[in-house]
Structure formats: structure tokens, C-alpha cells
Design an enzyme around this catalytic site. Structure first.
Site, mmCIF file in Angstrom:
data_model
loop_
_atom_site.group_PDB
_atom_site.id
_atom_site.type_symbol
_atom_site.label_atom_id
_atom_site.label_comp_id
_atom_site.label_asym_id
_atom_site.label_seq_id
_atom_site.Cartn_x
_atom_site.Cartn_y
_atom_site.Cartn_z
ATOM 1 N N HIS A 19 24.302 -89.860 -36.436
ATOM 2 C CA HIS A 19 24.683 -89.454 -35.075
ATOM 3 C C HIS A 19 25.155 -90.640 -34.222
ATOM 4 O O HIS A 19 25.964 -90.465 -33.318
ATOM 5 C CB HIS A 19 23.527 -88.701 -34.408
ATOM 6 C CG HIS A 19 23.241 -87.383 -35.084
ATOM 7 N ND1 HIS A 19 22.025 -86.747 -35.026
ATOM 8 C CD2 HIS A 19 24.041 -86.586 -35.853
ATOM 9 C CE1 HIS A 19 22.090 -85.617 -35.727
ATOM 10 N NE2 HIS A 19 23.298 -85.505 -36.234
ATOM 11 N N HIS A 42 28.818 -78.522 -42.134
ATOM 12 C CA HIS A 42 27.419 -78.144 -42.354
ATOM 13 C C HIS A 42 26.675 -78.398 -41.038
ATOM 14 O O HIS A 42 26.111 -79.477 -40.839
ATOM 15 C CB HIS A 42 26.792 -78.961 -43.484
ATOM 16 C CG HIS A 42 27.412 -78.699 -44.831
ATOM 17 N ND1 HIS A 42 28.695 -79.086 -45.138
ATOM 18 C CD2 HIS A 42 26.912 -78.079 -45.934
ATOM 19 C CE1 HIS A 42 28.970 -78.715 -46.389
ATOM 20 N NE2 HIS A 42 27.894 -78.109 -46.892
ATOM 21 N N SER A 104 24.376 -82.089 -34.795
ATOM 22 C CA SER A 104 25.789 -82.495 -34.708
ATOM 23 C C SER A 104 26.657 -81.578 -33.829
ATOM 24 O O SER A 104 27.464 -82.094 -33.044
ATOM 25 C CB SER A 104 26.382 -82.651 -36.118
ATOM 26 O OG SER A 104 26.165 -81.500 -36.883
ATOM 27 N N GLU A 122 28.079 -72.853 -40.718
ATOM 28 C CA GLU A 122 26.672 -72.868 -41.134
ATOM 29 C C GLU A 122 26.429 -71.609 -41.953
ATOM 30 O O GLU A 122 26.675 -70.496 -41.486
ATOM 31 C CB GLU A 122 25.732 -72.926 -39.918
ATOM 32 C CG GLU A 122 24.259 -72.779 -40.230
ATOM 33 C CD GLU A 122 23.731 -73.747 -41.298
ATOM 34 O OE1 GLU A 122 23.940 -74.961 -41.176
ATOM 35 O OE2 GLU A 122 23.104 -73.256 -42.276
ATOM 36 N N ASP A 150 31.129 -70.676 -45.862
ATOM 37 C CA ASP A 150 30.988 -71.885 -46.654
ATOM 38 C C ASP A 150 31.887 -72.983 -46.055
ATOM 39 O O ASP A 150 33.108 -72.807 -45.965
ATOM 40 C CB ASP A 150 31.412 -71.565 -48.091
ATOM 41 C CG ASP A 150 31.438 -72.808 -48.952
ATOM 42 O OD1 ASP A 150 30.402 -73.467 -49.059
ATOM 43 O OD2 ASP A 150 32.498 -73.141 -49.480
ATOM 44 N N GLY A 151 31.276 -74.084 -45.638
ATOM 45 C CA GLY A 151 32.034 -75.127 -44.950
ATOM 46 C C GLY A 151 33.033 -75.849 -45.843
ATOM 47 O O GLY A 151 34.112 -76.228 -45.396
ATOM 48 N N ASP A 171 28.246 -82.981 -43.832
ATOM 49 C CA ASP A 171 26.846 -83.398 -43.865
ATOM 50 C C ASP A 171 26.020 -82.353 -44.621
ATOM 51 O O ASP A 171 25.175 -81.684 -44.038
ATOM 52 C CB ASP A 171 26.370 -83.532 -42.399
ATOM 53 C CG ASP A 171 24.921 -83.931 -42.289
ATOM 54 O OD1 ASP A 171 24.403 -84.576 -43.223
ATOM 55 O OD2 ASP A 171 24.298 -83.595 -41.257
#
Ligand code: SAM
Length: 297
Positions: A19, A42, A104, A122, A150-151, A171
Site C-alpha cells: 500500500h 483482486h 486497496s 472480487e 475473475d480478475g 494482488d
């Protein structure tokens, strides 16, 4: 389906590294007028209560950002990007004691200007629902989209972005072994679709060949595309197995992690030069704490 829940880990040393760099990249991007899009592949739940059941179970935040806050209160001068990070976490809290930790999507949303956009992916049903509810409270309208998809796959449709400026944060929890090859395939495809995007990947440094290969493979993708890269790592303790009370060996918990950025802002290396050693000192859990910073093009 998934057992990983980020709430157990919110605010730990890996979040501090990730971060701090994320915020530095976003602040740099906001210096140019042209709007940008952020793709958070994610996203997690977005906001975490540190007095909630999950965070308390592991108390990882106590070994993470809470240590930074304590050092600051004790008069430690933080390097500029670490100070930015501490200020950012403080801005989500009212009293002196932090009760909330931003994930995030919240960190990103806070940095967006009028026409910038966030697409947050997500897949976990509960976390996706929580994220959607948390984001709804911001009343950000069409600026922020939460996608229960699905990212790795979902980002394709947003690349290239309309204004030709984008940051992609990847991530994953890496709880599924296929996350590693999927990460690579996604970055390779993204570089073909949009070679000038900034691609930021977090990965755990654990005794697993796939994890060790993450920076090596990303570096080779960047070099093949002729793009600059930056690789930062933070180690807070030894990775050696520990002896438990019952005489059995136990893993020490995550000892280190890394962030790899393709097309990093040109200011990032200089910003992290003093910040990473400071994080290693402040978050050290034993004498093995250290940091590394490499770049190339
Ligand atoms: N990026 C978040 C932050 O910094 O606050 C933390 C994300 S956490 C490490 C990883 C998240 O990815 C988990 O919430 C998990 O449910 C979710 N996830 C796992 N596989 C996914 C996939 N294929 N697509 C989208 N989300 C996924």
C-alpha cells in the site's frame, strides 16, 4: 471455494509494503491532467475493522502498520512516502487509535479525481458483497465499479483504457497454485493490449518455486516488451521453521514479500530508496529484517 480472507491479514507488513508503493504510484499518476483507470484484479472487502473478529485473531496489524504509527507517535521522522502512507491510514480513522484499515480499493478511490475510474474485481461471494456495500457508502457513482468476476480474465475488456492511462494492481492470494501461471499469462496479454500501462504485482516470498519465479518471470516479460521495471522486497523475519511447544516444527508466518512494477513512475525508485530500509527497521521482528530495491529497463 476460497479459504483466504484478507481480513485476517489486513495492515500486516505485506500490506504496508504494497500500500505504500500503491499510494506513491497513484500520487504520481495524479500529477498529470489526463484521467486514468485503475484495475484492481483482486480487491478484497475494501475496508477492515481492526477490532473485528478476523483481524484480532491474527493481530497481524500489530506487527504491521500499528508499529509505524507507534514510531511516529514516539517522534520518529518518517520518509516522505511512508509518511504519506501513515497519513492515508490515519485519514480513515478519527481517534488516535486506528480501528479501521483501508484495503486497496479504498486507497485507490481516495486518490481518484473527477474523471478517473476504478474497476475492482472480487470473486469471493462474501467479500464481493461486503466490498459492494462498502463502496456504495462512498456514493462514488459510476466512478467505481465492483465486479464479481475473475480478475485475471476480467481486466482484458478494459485494456487498452479510453484515455490510454492505466494502473493495474494484481494482488492474488496465491492460495490456488494456478494463480502463478495465470498472473504471468495476464501480464503478458496486458502488455500486448496496452504496452504503456503500469503493472504492479504483489507476491509472497515463501519457500515455493512458483513464488521465487514471480519476479524472474515478470522481469523477462518486461524485458521482452522493452519496458522499464522496479522490484522491491521487504523481509521482516527469518523464514526458518520454528520449534513449537509440542516439539513439532511450525512455519513462522509470512516472513517477506515483494512488489514488481512494470513501467514504474520515474520517481518511484528515488522515493523508495530510503523508505524501504526504514520499513525494514521499523517492522523488524528479528535480526533478519532487510529490504532490496532493483530496477532495470
Ligand atoms: N488487494 C487487496 C488489498 O490490498 O486490500 C487484498 C486482496 S487479497 C490478497 C486477494 C483477494 O482476491 C481475496 O479477497 C480473494 O477472495 C480474491 N480472489 C481470489 N481469486 C480471485 C480471482 N480469480 N478474481 C478476483 N478475486 C479473487
Amino acid at each position: 471455494m476460497f479459504s483466504y480472507r484478507h481480513a485476517f491479514h489486513a495492515g500486516n507488513h505485506a500490506d504496508v509494503l504494497k500500500h505504500t508503493i500503491l499510494l506513491a504510484v497513484l500520487k504520481h499518476m495524479a500529477q498529470k491532467d489526463t484521467p486514468f483507470t485503475v484495475l484492481d484484479t483482486h480487491a478484497g472487502a475494501g475496508l477492515y475493522r481492526l477490532d473485528g473478529d478476523y483481524a484480532q485473531t491474527s493481530a497481524e496489524a500489530a506487527q504491521g502498520f500499528v508499529k509505524l504509527m507507534a514510531a511516529q507517535t514516539a517522534g520518529q521522522v518518517l520518509t516522505p512516502v511512508v509518511q504519506d502512507y501513515a497519513d492515508m491510514v490515519a485519514s480513515f480513522n478519527t481517534g488516535p487509535q486506528a480501528r479501521v484499515y483501508p484495503g486497496s480499493p479504498f486507497i485507490i478511490q481516495q486518490q481518484l479525481r473527477g474523471r478517473d475510474k476504478l474497476k475492482a474485481f472480487e470473486l469471493h461471494p462474501t467479500d464481493a458483497k461486503t466490498l459492494a456495500a462498502n463502496i456504495a457508502q462512498l456514493e462514488a457513482g459510476r466512478q467505481v465499479a465492483v465486479l464479481r468476476e475473475d480478475g485475471f480474465e476480467g481486466v482484458r475488456k478494459f485494456l487498452p483504457p479510453p484515455t490510454r492511462r492505466a494502473l493495474l494492481l494484481c494482488d492474488p492470494s496465491y492460495e490456488i497454485k494456478t494463480d502463478y501461471p495465470r498472473l504471468n499469462a495476464m501480464v503478458a496479454d496486458a502488455l500486448l493490449r496496452f504496452a504503456t500501462g503500469t503493472y504492479m504485482v504483489w507476491y509472497p516470498i515463501i519457500p515455493r518455486p512458483e513464488a521465487h519465479d514471480v519476479p524472474r518471470k515478470l522481469k523477462s516479460l518486461a524485458m521482452k516488451a522493452g519496458k522499464a521495471w522496479l522490484h522491491a522486497t521487504l523481509t521482516v523475519k527469518s523464514s526458518k521453521l520454528l520449534l513449537g511447544d509440542d516439539g513439532q516444527t511450525v512455519r513462522p508466518g509470512l516472513p517477506a514479500s515483494g512488489v514488481f512494477v512494470i513501467n514504474p513512475p520515474f520517481t518511484l525508485k528515488a522515493s523508495l530508496k530510503d523508505a524501504l530500509p526504514q520499513l525494514a527497521t521499523l517492522l523488524a521482528q528479528d535480526g533478519n529484517a532487510s529490504s532490496t530495491l532493483d530496477t532495470g529497463s
